[in-house]
Enzyme design. Structure first.
Site, PDB file in Angstrom:
ATOM      1  N   GLY A  38       0.798  -1.233   0.000  1.00  0.00           N
ATOM      2  CA  GLY A  38       0.000   0.000   0.000  1.00  0.00           C
ATOM      3  C   GLY A  38       0.825   1.276   0.000  1.00  0.00           C
ATOM      4  O   GLY A  38       0.361   2.329  -0.440  1.00  0.00           O
ATOM      5  N   ASP A  94       0.357   3.319   4.434  1.00  0.00           N
ATOM      6  CA  ASP A  94      -0.702   3.996   3.696  1.00  0.00           C
ATOM      7  C   ASP A  94      -1.789   4.518   4.622  1.00  0.00           C
ATOM      8  O   ASP A  94      -2.253   5.640   4.485  1.00  0.00           O
ATOM      9  CB  ASP A  94      -1.288   3.063   2.613  1.00  0.00           C
ATOM     10  CG  ASP A  94      -1.659   1.682   3.157  1.00  0.00           C
ATOM     11  OD1 ASP A  94      -1.516   1.434   4.376  1.00  0.00           O
ATOM     12  OD2 ASP A  94      -2.082   0.828   2.350  1.00  0.00           O
ATOM     13  N   ASP A  97      -5.418   2.353  10.762  1.00  0.00           N
ATOM     14  CA  ASP A  97      -6.798   1.920  10.976  1.00  0.00           C
ATOM     15  C   ASP A  97      -6.938   1.564  12.458  1.00  0.00           C
ATOM     16  O   ASP A  97      -7.153   2.437  13.296  1.00  0.00           O
ATOM     17  CB  ASP A  97      -7.081   0.752  10.026  1.00  0.00           C
ATOM     18  CG  ASP A  97      -8.534   0.345   9.991  1.00  0.00           C
ATOM     19  OD1 ASP A  97      -9.386   1.117  10.445  1.00  0.00           O
ATOM     20  OD2 ASP A  97      -8.839  -0.765   9.522  1.00  0.00           O
ATOM     21  N   GLY A  99      -4.457   0.454  14.270  1.00  0.00           N
ATOM     22  CA  GLY A  99      -3.161   0.771  14.881  1.00  0.00           C
ATOM     23  C   GLY A  99      -2.322  -0.463  15.190  1.00  0.00           C
ATOM     24  O   GLY A  99      -1.160  -0.343  15.576  1.00  0.00           O
ATOM     25  N   THR A 101      -1.066  -2.874  13.178  1.00  0.00           N
ATOM     26  CA  THR A 101       0.067  -3.124  12.283  1.00  0.00           C
ATOM     27  C   THR A 101       1.254  -2.250  12.666  1.00  0.00           C
ATOM     28  O   THR A 101       2.373  -2.738  12.860  1.00  0.00           O
ATOM     29  CB  THR A 101      -0.336  -2.832  10.817  1.00  0.00           C
ATOM     30  OG1 THR A 101      -1.472  -3.620  10.496  1.00  0.00           O
ATOM     31  CG2 THR A 101       0.797  -3.144   9.858  1.00  0.00           C
ATOM     32  N   LEU A 102       1.014  -0.954  12.786  1.00  0.00           N
ATOM     33  CA  LEU A 102       2.135  -0.049  13.046  1.00  0.00           C
ATOM     34  C   LEU A 102       2.756  -0.300  14.412  1.00  0.00           C
ATOM     35  O   LEU A 102       3.976  -0.266  14.560  1.00  0.00           O
ATOM     36  CB  LEU A 102       1.678   1.402  12.889  1.00  0.00           C
ATOM     37  CG  LEU A 102       1.627   1.829  11.419  1.00  0.00           C
ATOM     38  CD1 LEU A 102       0.860   3.136  11.251  1.00  0.00           C
ATOM     39  CD2 LEU A 102       3.031   1.960  10.836  1.00  0.00           C
ATOM     40  N   LYS A 125      -7.828   6.871   9.802  1.00  0.00           N
ATOM     41  CA  LYS A 125      -9.293   6.760   9.878  1.00  0.00           C
ATOM     42  C   LYS A 125      -9.794   7.178  11.244  1.00  0.00           C
ATOM     43  O   LYS A 125      -9.235   6.778  12.265  1.00  0.00           O
ATOM     44  CB  LYS A 125      -9.718   5.309   9.647  1.00  0.00           C
ATOM     45  CG  LYS A 125     -10.039   5.000   8.212  1.00  0.00           C
ATOM     46  CD  LYS A 125     -10.691   3.634   8.093  1.00  0.00           C
ATOM     47  CE  LYS A 125     -10.529   3.116   6.693  1.00  0.00           C
ATOM     48  NZ  LYS A 125     -11.081   1.776   6.510  1.00  0.00           N
ATOM     49  N   ASP A 153      -5.727  -0.955  -1.897  1.00  0.00           N
ATOM     50  CA  ASP A 153      -6.385  -1.929  -2.761  1.00  0.00           C
ATOM     51  C   ASP A 153      -7.636  -2.515  -2.131  1.00  0.00           C
ATOM     52  O   ASP A 153      -7.853  -2.417  -0.922  1.00  0.00           O
ATOM     53  CB  ASP A 153      -5.434  -3.107  -3.019  1.00  0.00           C
ATOM     54  CG  ASP A 153      -5.304  -4.005  -1.784  1.00  0.00           C
ATOM     55  OD1 ASP A 153      -4.986  -3.469  -0.701  1.00  0.00           O
ATOM     56  OD2 ASP A 153      -5.554  -5.219  -1.901  1.00  0.00           O
ATOM     57  N   ARG A 159      -5.183  -0.307  -7.011  1.00  0.00           N
ATOM     58  CA  ARG A 159      -3.999   0.374  -6.459  1.00  0.00           C
ATOM     59  C   ARG A 159      -3.479   1.471  -7.377  1.00  0.00           C
ATOM     60  O   ARG A 159      -2.855   2.422  -6.930  1.00  0.00           O
ATOM     61  CB  ARG A 159      -2.846  -0.622  -6.269  1.00  0.00           C
ATOM     62  CG  ARG A 159      -3.022  -1.596  -5.145  1.00  0.00           C
ATOM     63  CD  ARG A 159      -1.693  -2.271  -4.840  1.00  0.00           C
ATOM     64  NE  ARG A 159      -1.828  -3.525  -4.125  1.00  0.00           N
ATOM     65  CZ  ARG A 159      -1.961  -3.636  -2.809  1.00  0.00           C
ATOM     66  NH1 ARG A 159      -1.998  -2.553  -2.070  1.00  0.00           N
ATOM     67  NH2 ARG A 159      -2.078  -4.809  -2.234  1.00  0.00           N
TER      68      ARG A 159
HETATM   69  P1  XMP Z   1      -4.366  -1.604  11.153  1.00  0.00           P
HETATM   70  O1  XMP Z   1      -5.770  -1.982  11.512  1.00  0.00           O
HETATM   71  O2  XMP Z   1      -3.379  -2.603  11.664  1.00  0.00           O
HETATM   72  O3  XMP Z   1      -4.387  -1.768   9.595  1.00  0.00           O
HETATM   73  O4  XMP Z   1      -4.057  -0.180  11.513  1.00  0.00           O
HETATM   74  C1  XMP Z   1      -3.622  -1.081   8.724  1.00  0.00           C
HETATM   75  C2  XMP Z   1      -3.719  -1.774   7.402  1.00  0.00           C
HETATM   76  O5  XMP Z   1      -5.073  -2.162   7.085  1.00  0.00           O
HETATM   77  C3  XMP Z   1      -5.333  -1.950   5.722  1.00  0.00           C
HETATM   78  N1  XMP Z   1      -6.505  -1.055   5.594  1.00  0.00           N
HETATM   79  C4  XMP Z   1      -7.050  -0.648   4.448  1.00  0.00           C
HETATM   80  N2  XMP Z   1      -6.715  -0.907   3.169  1.00  0.00           N
HETATM   81  N3  XMP Z   1      -8.480   0.481   2.421  1.00  0.00           N
HETATM   82  C5  XMP Z   1      -7.445  -0.332   2.165  1.00  0.00           C
HETATM   83  O6  XMP Z   1      -7.148  -0.539   0.992  1.00  0.00           O
HETATM   84  C6  XMP Z   1      -8.888   0.780   3.675  1.00  0.00           C
HETATM   85  O7  XMP Z   1      -9.836   1.543   3.853  1.00  0.00           O
HETATM   86  C7  XMP Z   1      -8.126   0.177   4.742  1.00  0.00           C
HETATM   87  N4  XMP Z   1      -8.203   0.264   6.087  1.00  0.00           N
HETATM   88  C8  XMP Z   1      -7.208  -0.512   6.569  1.00  0.00           C
HETATM   89  C9  XMP Z   1      -4.065  -1.351   5.133  1.00  0.00           C
HETATM   90  O8  XMP Z   1      -3.318  -2.379   4.532  1.00  0.00           O
HETATM   91  C10 XMP Z   1      -3.300  -0.828   6.307  1.00  0.00           C
HETATM   92  O9  XMP Z   1      -1.900  -0.836   6.117  1.00  0.00           O
END
Ligand code: XMP
Length: 173
Positions: A38, A94, A97, A99, A101-102, A125, A153, A159
């Site tokens: 992303g 990218d 959401d 939090g 992953t980061l 978000k 995506d 993408r």
């Molecule tokens: P977390 O929940 O860990 O997720 O913060 C982050 C990852 O979730 C994916 N993500 C999205 N991908 N449209 C997308 O294409 C969205 O609206 C969306 N929301 C979350 C994304 O890979 C991000 O790195």
């Protein structure tokens, strides 16, 4: 699809972010680490505007499969990453959401010996975060909608779109 952020606005905001980043690092060398896939366009556009000594690497962190998927175990692959021990890392994602992953990727980079990690996200978000996490640089805050384009995506499609658009529930998936 409804365009949420047109390409021109993305470009001008990314340029502002690059200026902020260069000011904060103040000439210090930085290793930019993008979370694939992303981060592709965000990374390419941002690094061309950052006026600092800079290295770039990528990793993957996968668990998210779609709007209804609950992220569980995160698999981080960092075999494409240069040596980061003792380095100042600017981690790019990218979208912030929940939090999760980061939070996990930052911990992983510190484990691998990074001196310090700052985080820049293109999108954040509203109302979705589940773990406390404060990115250092944020491009845009967006409503809780599933977005695609500019690297983002759905099932690996969309993408390549230059704008960021809202994927409606009725859209072909
Ligand atoms: P977390 O929940 O860990 O997720 O913060 C982050 C990852 O979730 C994916 N993500 C999205 N991908 N449209 C997308 O294409 C969205 O609206 C969306 N929301 C979350 C994304 O890979 C991000 O790195």
């Amino acid at each position: 699809m409804e365009i949420l952020i047109p390409a021109e606005r993305i470009q001008s905001r990314v340029a502002e972010m690059a200026t902020d980043i260069a000011r904060v690092y103040n000439g210090k060398p930085v290793t930019v680490v993008g979370i694939l896939t992303g981060c592709l366009m965000f990374t390419a556009d941002l690094i061309r505007r950052i006026d600092l000594p800079l290295r770039v690497g990528f990793l993957t962190a996968s668990s998210y499969r779609g709007p209804t998927t609950v992220a569980s175990k995160l698999i981080i692959r960092d075999d494409l990453l240069p040596d980061i021990s003792g380095r100042h890392i600017l981690l790019l994602d990218d979208i912030l959401d929940t939090g999760k992953t980061l939070t996990r990727v930052v911990a992983h980079l510190i484990d691998r010996g990074a001196e310090a990690v700052k985080v820049a996200v293109l999108l954040r978000k509203i109302g979705r975060q589940e773990v406390p996490f404060e990115p250092d640089f944020v491009g845009f805050t967006i409503p809780d909608q599933f977005v695609v384009g500019y690297g983002l995506d759905f099932n690996d499609e969309y993408r390549h779109l230059p704008d960021i658009a809202v994927l409606q529930a009725s859209e072909p998936r």
